[in-house]
Design an enzyme around this catalytic site. Structure first.
Site, PDB file in Angstrom:
ATOM      1  N   SER A 193      34.169  45.027  40.732  1.00 31.24           N
ATOM      2  CA  SER A 193      35.116  46.012  40.192  1.00 31.24           C
ATOM      3  C   SER A 193      34.427  47.077  39.351  1.00 31.24           C
ATOM      4  O   SER A 193      33.451  46.802  38.640  1.00 31.24           O
ATOM      5  CB  SER A 193      36.133  45.276  39.328  1.00 31.24           C
ATOM      6  OG  SER A 193      36.851  46.184  38.540  1.00 31.24           O
ATOM      7  N   GLU A 220      35.522  48.013  36.737  1.00 31.04           N
ATOM      8  CA  GLU A 220      35.682  47.600  35.335  1.00 31.04           C
ATOM      9  C   GLU A 220      34.365  47.057  34.778  1.00 31.04           C
ATOM     10  O   GLU A 220      34.202  46.934  33.570  1.00 31.04           O
ATOM     11  CB  GLU A 220      36.776  46.540  35.193  1.00 31.04           C
ATOM     12  CG  GLU A 220      38.187  47.054  35.433  1.00 31.04           C
ATOM     13  CD  GLU A 220      38.760  47.866  34.273  1.00 31.04           C
ATOM     14  OE1 GLU A 220      38.214  47.803  33.161  1.00 31.04           O
ATOM     15  OE2 GLU A 220      39.750  48.583  34.504  1.00 31.04           O
ATOM     16  N   TYR A 263      38.170  40.794  31.850  1.00 35.44           N
ATOM     17  CA  TYR A 263      38.195  40.900  33.313  1.00 35.44           C
ATOM     18  C   TYR A 263      36.879  41.506  33.818  1.00 35.44           C
ATOM     19  O   TYR A 263      36.232  40.969  34.729  1.00 35.44           O
ATOM     20  CB  TYR A 263      39.394  41.751  33.752  1.00 35.44           C
ATOM     21  CG  TYR A 263      39.351  42.151  35.201  1.00 35.44           C
ATOM     22  CD1 TYR A 263      39.519  41.212  36.213  1.00 35.44           C
ATOM     23  CD2 TYR A 263      39.126  43.483  35.568  1.00 35.44           C
ATOM     24  CE1 TYR A 263      39.469  41.584  37.554  1.00 35.44           C
ATOM     25  CE2 TYR A 263      39.076  43.865  36.896  1.00 35.44           C
ATOM     26  CZ  TYR A 263      39.249  42.913  37.888  1.00 35.44           C
ATOM     27  OH  TYR A 263      39.190  43.284  39.202  1.00 35.44           O
TER      28      TYR A 263
HETATM   29  P1  GDP Z   1      43.289  49.160  35.733  1.00 37.44           P
HETATM   30  O1  GDP Z   1      42.378  50.327  35.873  1.00 37.44           O
HETATM   31  O2  GDP Z   1      42.860  47.994  36.544  1.00 37.44           O
HETATM   32  O3  GDP Z   1      43.550  48.778  34.325  1.00 37.44           O
HETATM   33  O4  GDP Z   1      44.678  49.655  36.417  1.00 37.44           O
HETATM   34  P2  GDP Z   1      46.120  50.011  35.809  1.00 37.44           P
HETATM   35  O5  GDP Z   1      46.892  50.613  36.924  1.00 37.44           O
HETATM   36  O6  GDP Z   1      46.724  48.843  35.121  1.00 37.44           O
HETATM   37  O7  GDP Z   1      45.822  51.113  34.700  1.00 37.44           O
HETATM   38  C1  GDP Z   1      45.255  52.348  35.030  1.00 37.44           C
HETATM   39  C2  GDP Z   1      45.304  53.269  33.816  1.00 37.44           C
HETATM   40  O8  GDP Z   1      46.650  53.668  33.570  1.00 37.44           O
HETATM   41  C3  GDP Z   1      44.805  52.645  32.530  1.00 37.44           C
HETATM   42  O9  GDP Z   1      43.991  53.589  31.872  1.00 37.44           O
HETATM   43  C4  GDP Z   1      46.072  52.409  31.711  1.00 37.44           C
HETATM   44  O10 GDP Z   1      45.878  52.471  30.311  1.00 37.44           O
HETATM   45  C5  GDP Z   1      46.910  53.594  32.177  1.00 37.44           C
HETATM   46  N1  GDP Z   1      48.337  53.410  31.925  1.00 37.44           N
HETATM   47  C6  GDP Z   1      49.147  54.266  31.267  1.00 37.44           C
HETATM   48  N2  GDP Z   1      50.397  53.789  31.206  1.00 37.44           N
HETATM   49  C7  GDP Z   1      50.398  52.587  31.849  1.00 37.44           C
HETATM   50  C8  GDP Z   1      51.390  51.619  32.119  1.00 37.44           C
HETATM   51  O11 GDP Z   1      52.559  51.755  31.753  1.00 37.44           O
HETATM   52  N3  GDP Z   1      51.000  50.513  32.827  1.00 37.44           N
HETATM   53  C9  GDP Z   1      49.707  50.340  33.260  1.00 37.44           C
HETATM   54  N4  GDP Z   1      49.385  49.248  33.974  1.00 37.44           N
HETATM   55  N5  GDP Z   1      48.752  51.246  33.004  1.00 37.44           N
HETATM   56  C10 GDP Z   1      49.076  52.353  32.303  1.00 37.44           C
END
Ligand code: GDP
Length: 334
Positions: free
Chosen positions: A126, A128, A150
């Protein structure tokens, strides 16, 4: 060809199983319960493919079951897609995340070493792992500095994959995948959360969307493109690691713009910022440089961010209004 997939009921598992079936593979999916019917944990996960995939019982936290799966299936290719992948849960359940995402991958490698040493292994790594990246975009040689449990668990699995390749000669590849989305993305992730809520608002089922940091940026690609890269990695003459990203980032704000505009709405009238959803440690510079994959695998992303978001909104509109899925349906699934 026989393939074994862990995490087969997830987004990537579905698209990978579909790709391999199209290519004539015998596809075995490891599931945590019952062996002959679609798994209880996500009965819809393999909609339409369930009858074509053979299910084998196994759990990534149980070495004996992995050994047995490897002995029974005798796979030519193993795709390790199982994992606890949601960052906020990685903070609330760090031990579980390490157990599944980190140690689980090591157990898979060990089962291969013992019982199927000729099998080719694909580890779903990932972006990440880059965490607080020193430069952007990132390549296979960028320093890895994960910023959450993670990313740290994935980092461990990534290095074990390399170690088993270098020390035991296993054909093990690591696919360093940046975010990849589709109508099958789970609803905790921001793209699907937005597409689902946009559909509900458009259909009058809801009026608000609570969101976290709208300035957060990601390199969002299409899951179908990502799993194609995974397959390509295992078809090469030698095992290696590849970054799979689009090389372009977008903000959550742009995601909102595209999703709401697609149904003729203005997101500013519906979106509420919820400080509880803002993350403390953001990885803001994540962007994948896939030059190596382009050159060696001949891989490139086929679908743009706008197409992905619109496809997801269309799919959710269809789901909530019970009509067949429109546009790009053939690419996205079903
Ligand atoms: P990640 O990259 O695996 O953490 O995928 P996510 O889809 O969970 O998050 C992507 C980005 O969207 C991150 O920077 C989050 O902080 C941002 N984000 C903003 N608002 C939200 C929300 O309501 N839910 C999630 N999941 N992410 C959010």
């Amino acid at each position: 060809m026989r393939a074994l997939i862990t995490g087969v009921t997830g987004q990537d598992g579905y698209y990978l199983a579909r790709l391999l079936l199209e290519k004539g593979y015998e596809v075995h999916g490891m599931v945590r319960n019952g062996m002959s019917s679609p798994p209880r944990e996500n009965p819809d996960g393999l909609a339409g493919l369930g009858s074509k995939v053979s299910f084998i019982e196994g759990d990534i936290t149980d070495q004996a079951s992995l050994d047995r799966a490897m002995q029974q299936v005798k796979p030519d290719e193993v795709y390790n897609l199982a994992g606890q992948t949601f960052v906020p849960v990685a903070w609330s359940q760090p031990f579980l995340t390490m157990e599944i995402t980190g140690m689980g991958s090591l157990r898979m490698l060990e089962a291969i070493r013992r019982h199927a040493p000729k099998a080719r292994f694909l580890q779903a790594s990932s972006s990440e792992m880059f965490g607080k990246a020193e430069h952007s975009p990132q390549t296979e040689t960028t320093r890895l500095r994960p910023r959450n449990p993670y990313g740290a668990a994935k980092l461990f699995a990534h290095h074990m994959t390399i170690n088993y390749r270098e020390s035991y000669g296993i054909f093990a590849c690591s696919c360093i995948a940046f975010n990849h989305e589709s109508p099958r993305r789970r609803v905790e992730f921001v793209t699907r959360k937005v597409s689902q809520q946009v559909a509900r608002i458009k259909l009058g089922m809801s009026s608000r969307l609570k969101i976290g940091n709208i300035d957060a940026r990601r390199d969002w690609g299409f899951a179908v493109d990502t799993v194609r890269a995974m397959w390509l990695m295992l078809q090469q003459p030698r095992p290696d690691d590849f970054v799979i990203g689009t090389g372009v980032t977008h903000s959550v704000k742009q995601l909102l713009d595209i999703a709401f505009a697609h149904v003729g709405l203005d997101w500013r009238k519906h979106v509420e910022i919820d400080s509880g959803l803002v993350r403390t440690a953001e990885d803001d510079a994540l962007c994948g440089d896939s030059s190596k994959a382009r050159e060696i695998l001949g891989w490139k992303p086929e679908v743009t961010f706008k197409q992905i978001v619109e496809m997801m909104v269309d799919s959710d509109l269809a789901m909530f209004s019970h009509t067949p899925m429109p546009t790009l349906r053939a690419v996205a699934g079903d």
